[in-house]
Design a protein around this motif. Structure first.
Motif, PDB file in Angstrom:
ATOM      1  N   MET B   1       5.157  -0.035   4.350  1.00  0.00           N
ATOM      2  CA  MET B   1       3.744   0.050   3.994  1.00  0.00           C
ATOM      3  C   MET B   1       2.898   0.145   5.272  1.00  0.00           C
ATOM      4  O   MET B   1       3.054  -0.681   6.168  1.00  0.00           O
ATOM      5  CB  MET B   1       3.365  -1.207   3.218  1.00  0.00           C
ATOM      6  N   ASN B   2       2.049   1.143   5.337  1.00  0.00           N
ATOM      7  CA  ASN B   2       1.248   1.233   6.552  1.00  0.00           C
ATOM      8  C   ASN B   2      -0.003   0.355   6.468  1.00  0.00           C
ATOM      9  O   ASN B   2      -0.296  -0.243   5.442  1.00  0.00           O
ATOM     10  CB  ASN B   2       0.898   2.699   6.853  1.00  0.00           C
ATOM     11  N   LEU B   3      -0.730   0.264   7.573  1.00  0.00           N
ATOM     12  CA  LEU B   3      -1.852  -0.662   7.648  1.00  0.00           C
ATOM     13  C   LEU B   3      -2.949  -0.321   6.644  1.00  0.00           C
ATOM     14  O   LEU B   3      -3.605  -1.188   6.088  1.00  0.00           O
ATOM     15  CB  LEU B   3      -2.421  -0.673   9.068  1.00  0.00           C
ATOM     16  N   ARG B   4      -3.129   0.990   6.414  1.00  0.00           N
ATOM     17  CA  ARG B   4      -4.178   1.398   5.492  1.00  0.00           C
ATOM     18  C   ARG B   4      -3.890   0.875   4.086  1.00  0.00           C
ATOM     19  O   ARG B   4      -4.772   0.406   3.382  1.00  0.00           O
ATOM     20  CB  ARG B   4      -4.294   2.920   5.484  1.00  0.00           C
ATOM     21  N   GLN B   5      -2.615   0.957   3.704  1.00  0.00           N
ATOM     22  CA  GLN B   5      -2.254   0.477   2.373  1.00  0.00           C
ATOM     23  C   GLN B   5      -2.391  -1.045   2.276  1.00  0.00           C
ATOM     24  O   GLN B   5      -2.785  -1.567   1.240  1.00  0.00           O
ATOM     25  CB  GLN B   5      -0.822   0.871   2.033  1.00  0.00           C
ATOM     26  N   GLU B   6      -2.074  -1.727   3.403  1.00  0.00           N
ATOM     27  CA  GLU B   6      -2.238  -3.181   3.424  1.00  0.00           C
ATOM     28  C   GLU B   6      -3.682  -3.551   3.113  1.00  0.00           C
ATOM     29  O   GLU B   6      -3.958  -4.536   2.446  1.00  0.00           O
ATOM     30  CB  GLU B   6      -1.886  -3.764   4.811  1.00  0.00           C
ATOM     31  N   PHE B   7      -4.591  -2.720   3.643  1.00  0.00           N
ATOM     32  CA  PHE B   7      -6.009  -3.001   3.432  1.00  0.00           C
ATOM     33  C   PHE B   7      -6.423  -2.690   2.001  1.00  0.00           C
ATOM     34  O   PHE B   7      -7.008  -3.521   1.322  1.00  0.00           O
ATOM     35  CB  PHE B   7      -6.844  -2.182   4.425  1.00  0.00           C
ATOM     36  N   ILE B 128      -4.972  -7.333   8.856  1.00  0.00           N
ATOM     37  CA  ILE B 128      -5.416  -6.294   7.930  1.00  0.00           C
ATOM     38  C   ILE B 128      -5.339  -6.796   6.493  1.00  0.00           C
ATOM     39  O   ILE B 128      -6.238  -6.564   5.673  1.00  0.00           O
ATOM     40  CB  ILE B 128      -4.552  -5.017   8.100  1.00  0.00           C
ATOM     41  N   ASP B 129      -4.276  -7.523   6.195  1.00  0.00           N
ATOM     42  CA  ASP B 129      -4.126  -8.082   4.855  1.00  0.00           C
ATOM     43  C   ASP B 129      -5.291  -9.022   4.557  1.00  0.00           C
ATOM     44  O   ASP B 129      -5.862  -9.006   3.470  1.00  0.00           O
ATOM     45  CB  ASP B 129      -2.798  -8.833   4.769  1.00  0.00           C
ATOM     46  N   ALA B 130      -5.638  -9.847   5.552  1.00  0.00           N
ATOM     47  CA  ALA B 130      -6.758 -10.779   5.371  1.00  0.00           C
ATOM     48  C   ALA B 130      -8.044 -10.018   5.102  1.00  0.00           C
ATOM     49  O   ALA B 130      -8.821 -10.375   4.211  1.00  0.00           O
ATOM     50  CB  ALA B 130      -6.917 -11.657   6.610  1.00  0.00           C
TER      51      ALA B 130
END
Lengths: 201, 221, 341
Positions: B1-7, B128-130
């Motif tokens: 999962m890339n960072l954008r999806q994490e967001f 990023i998740d936060a």
């Protein structure tokens, strides 16, 4: 001792400012554990118990350790309020849970299993913080703690009773489960609004 | 999962309030005006980001058995910081949010993300998740607050938006309004889920080829 | 040093030491022995005790998981890692990880099992069940309001036009939500590879069943007969008058399905079974196959002293294959030949 004042605090915490329906504290267990009447009663009793303990010990910690006017070192440590309250409540509840599990297994089954759920319940931390915000004395804090617990139990048991009946009803699919529970909580809150006109004391 | 999806997962797909039903207390209590909702949302984003950051940094040295108390202490520290900053610079907001500022400690979202995500991921994904979860929470709060403020006060972020002659519904500002708005918004999300699921199901039924007939035991005599 | 700093360190440090030490001591003194798996699952769970799962905290959820009531996926906070970890702990136990699938144990559509009266109360199974044992003629029959379908979290169930729920095996995860939802105990879980099951819950015998339903099990016991299932996979339960399938047997009891006079048994592989064929060049005409074949006039002797299997009559039991001395019999996968009805 001013009995009239204690009565006002108790009625206020149970009915007028009901923790769940008016102050929005403890919504998660209110929605989560209100599916059956028996678990709602167990949960309610556990909350009354923990709120009493939390009120007592958080008051002691605040007055003797944090409040500059009364503590041992005479310095202002009130900024540690949140952190020390959560520590004390979590630690004590876990301690009590262990003791009950060992000494009274049947009590543990009925009540103890709800204890861990309560440590991180905002209603419990809420009652501790409110006691301090309202400048309650030790006795007033205890009464407020017990009454808040009773108010929570009242709301929870009423809700569980309704939800058990609702199992039979044909609720539209999108509303089933949590949404209908919220709408019912709203209707109950309207009923409890009636108490806000109550003048005691 | 890339960072954008994490967001983005925190915004809708795993929105903490609307999908996971976490952090319900503050989302009901402080949603009487959009301003309060934004204040609460920003506080949660801050606490969530900082606690995720610290826990992610310390994830290899925190003993598993006592991780929860450690998380709570870390979270409580940042909540205290928020409390002090808000009391100093935004006293009006601090009074409006009242008891719910210290209660950020026991918000399930923060402890939940610490446990479910930050304790297992490196710093950037954790931050990023936060952000995603925090913004998702803020989004849900603002959504509820929008409904309540417009109907209950005729304003949005303190700007009058209601047409002339609009009679504010006081009930929406009080506790019942919060519960009922929340229930209806959750129902709306369920409804859109169901509509999607139904499409999927129809496709499966079509493929499996049975709609009305029970696949009957075949007999030869 | 600033006194407030010392005070802060002393307060929080002291509290921490006191509580930590107290808890460590208490955990020894008040130790209670529990299933170690509860401990493990509890540790794997998020431990936020938020109660969103509907249980009284993570600990109670762990007890339910070990008890087989819940899975890690019931925790709304848990990441996929946690779910996998919980599954791993539970999967480590022998027999706990059989892949199950839900079945509907009733075939009483309105044409087979009519309504006793017109019911217009709450349109739910739980509601219908409470009024005069339900509106179906059969006290055990499916009421058809689809509470199981509504309970399915995986969209693996649909309500048929025959007022009976259907399970789509490929979507079913065997979570058992439908089993809990059904007030009449009609939904059951069986191993995914189970070949045959009984689709009836009526515990009465012969006449009493026939009066209410055309497709109900009359408890005749023919399927449990040694002639129908020599393996012993099927046995009769004397109390319920229903046959019981022991899925630990590696057997395909198609003959049991064939002998059932009421069509109460459901063959899950119906229409997908091969039929058997005798190679005329290898047949030596001893007729062992005709002796063992459970179906009348299925294997017959031809004028030339050879034996042939009537594909119209073959029920795919395969009993003839091992008894042939010349190994002339083999299965062929010919769905096209299978007739319907």
């Amino acid at each position: 001792m001013d009995w009239g004042n204690l009565f006002v605090i108790a009625v206020g915490a149970i009915l007028i400012n009901n923790f769940v329906l008016m102050r929005f504290l403890g919504i998660c267990p209110y929605i989560g554990v209100s599916k059956s009447l028996s678990s709602a009663i167990g949960m309610g009793m556990a909350v009354i118990f923990v709120m009493t303990i939390a009120s007592l010990f958080s008051w002691i910690v605040y007055v003797y350790l944090l409040d500059p006017a009364t503590n041992f070192w005479g310095v202002d440590l009130t900024f540690l309020r949140t952190i020390s309250f959560i520590l004390v409540i979590a630690g004590l509840v876990q301690f009590v849970e262990m003791v009950i599990q060992k000494l009274a297994p049947s009590l543990y089954q009925a009540l103890g299993i709800y204890l861990p759920l309560i440590t991180t319940n905002c209603a419990v931390l809420g009652v501790a913080v409110l006691n301090i915000d309202e400048n309650y004395s030790l006795v007033e804090s205890l009464v407020n703690g017990i009454a808040a617990g009773i108010g929570f139990t009242l709301a929870l048991v009423l809700m569980a009773g309704i939800r058990e009946r609702l199992d039979l009803a044909d609720v539209p699919k999108a509303l089933q489960g949590v949404p209908i529970a919220f709408i019912m909580a709203g209707l109950m809150a309207i009923a409890f609004l009636g108490f806000s006109g109550l003048s005691v004391g | 999962m890339n960072l954008r999806q994490e967001f983005t997962k925190g915004l809708v797909a795993e929105n903490p309030v609307l999908r996971l039903a976490l952090g319900l207390c503050p989302s009901l209590a402080v949603s009487s005006s959009v301003e309060n909702a934004l204040g609460m949302g920003i506080s949660v984003v801050f606490v969530l980001t900082m606690s995720n950051l610290i826990i992610s940094l310390m994830r290899n040295i925190i003993p598993a058995k006592i991780r929860i108390p450690i998380y709570i202490v870390i979270i409580a520290t940042f909540v205290t910081i928020v409390e002090m900053i808000m009391a100093a610079y935004q006293p009006a907001l601090f009074r409006a949010l009242g008891i719910f500022v210290p209660l950020i400690v026991v918000n399930c979202i923060i402890l939940g993300r610490a446990e479910a995500f930050a304790s297992k991921n490196s710093i950037w994904p954790a931050i990023i998740d936060a952000w995603g979860m925090g913004v998702g929470f803020t989004f849900a709060l603002v959504m509820i607050a929008t409904v309540r403020e417009i109907l209950g006060n005729g304003t949005w972020l303190n700007m009058p938006v209601a047409p002339a002659g609009f009679e504010p519904v006081l009930l929406m500002m009080l506790a019942p309004g919060a519960f009922i708005t929340m229930g209806l918004i959750l129902a709306m999300f369920n409804w859109s889920d169901d509509a999607k699921a139904k499409k999927l199901k129809d496709a499966v039924i079509k493929r499996a080829g049975f709609i009305t007939e029970q696949p009957k035991t075949e007999r030869s005599n | 040093m600033d006194p407030s700093l010392i005070g802060a360190i002393a307060s929080i440090g002291g509290l921490g030491l006191l509580l930590g030490g107290g808890l460590a001591y208490a955990s020894r003194v008040f130790y209670v022995k529990v299933d170690p798996r509860i401990e493990e699952v509890d540790e794997a769970l998020p431990g936020a005790n938020c109660g969103a799962c509907g249980q009284a905290g993570c600990r109670q959820m762990a007890v339910q998981v070990v008890g087989g009531e819940l899975t890690g996926a019931d925790c709304p906070v848990a990441s996929s890692d946690v779910v996998a970890r919980v599954a791993e702990i539970m999967g480590g136990v022998a027999g706990a990880a059989v892949d199950m699938v839900a079945i509907v144990r009733c075939q009483g559509s309105p044409d087979k099992c009519p309504d006793r009266f017109e019911y217009s109360g709450f349109q739910t199974c739980t509601g219908g069940d409470k009024i005069g044992h339900g509106h179906k003629a059969c006290d055990w029959g499916c009421l058809g309001f689809g509470e199981c379908v509504a309970a399915c979290p995986f969209d693996a169930m649909v309500m048929g036009a025959d007022r009976l729920p259907k399970v789509m095996d490929e979507n079913c995860t065997g979570c058992g939500k439908c089993v809990e939802a059904c007030p009449r105990d009609i939904m059951h879980l069986i191993p995914r590879n189970a070949p045959v099951y009984l689709a009836c819950m009526n515990i009465n015998k012969t006449k009493k069943v026939q009066e209410v339903c055309d497709i109900g099990c009359i408890g005749c016991g023919r399927c449990a007969n040694k002639k129908a299932t020599p393996s012993g996979m099927v046995s009769m339960n004397k109390e319920t008058n229903l046959p019981v399938f022991d899925y630990s047997y590696d057997d395909e009891p198609v003959v049991a399905v064939d002998v059932c006079p009421t069509d109460s048994l459901v063959d899950k592989k119906a229409g997908r079974r091969p039929i058997w064929h005798i190679d005329p060049t290898m047949c030596n005409g001893t007729g062992e196959c005709a002796k063992i074949c459970p179906v009348k006039k299925c294997i017959t002797e031809t004028d030339g002293g050879k034996y042939v299997i009537d594909p119209e009559k073959c029920i795919s039991c395969g009993w003839c294959e091992p008894v042939c001395p010349t190994k002339a019999i083999s299965p062929i996968q010919v769905n096209a030949i299978r007739k319907v009805g």
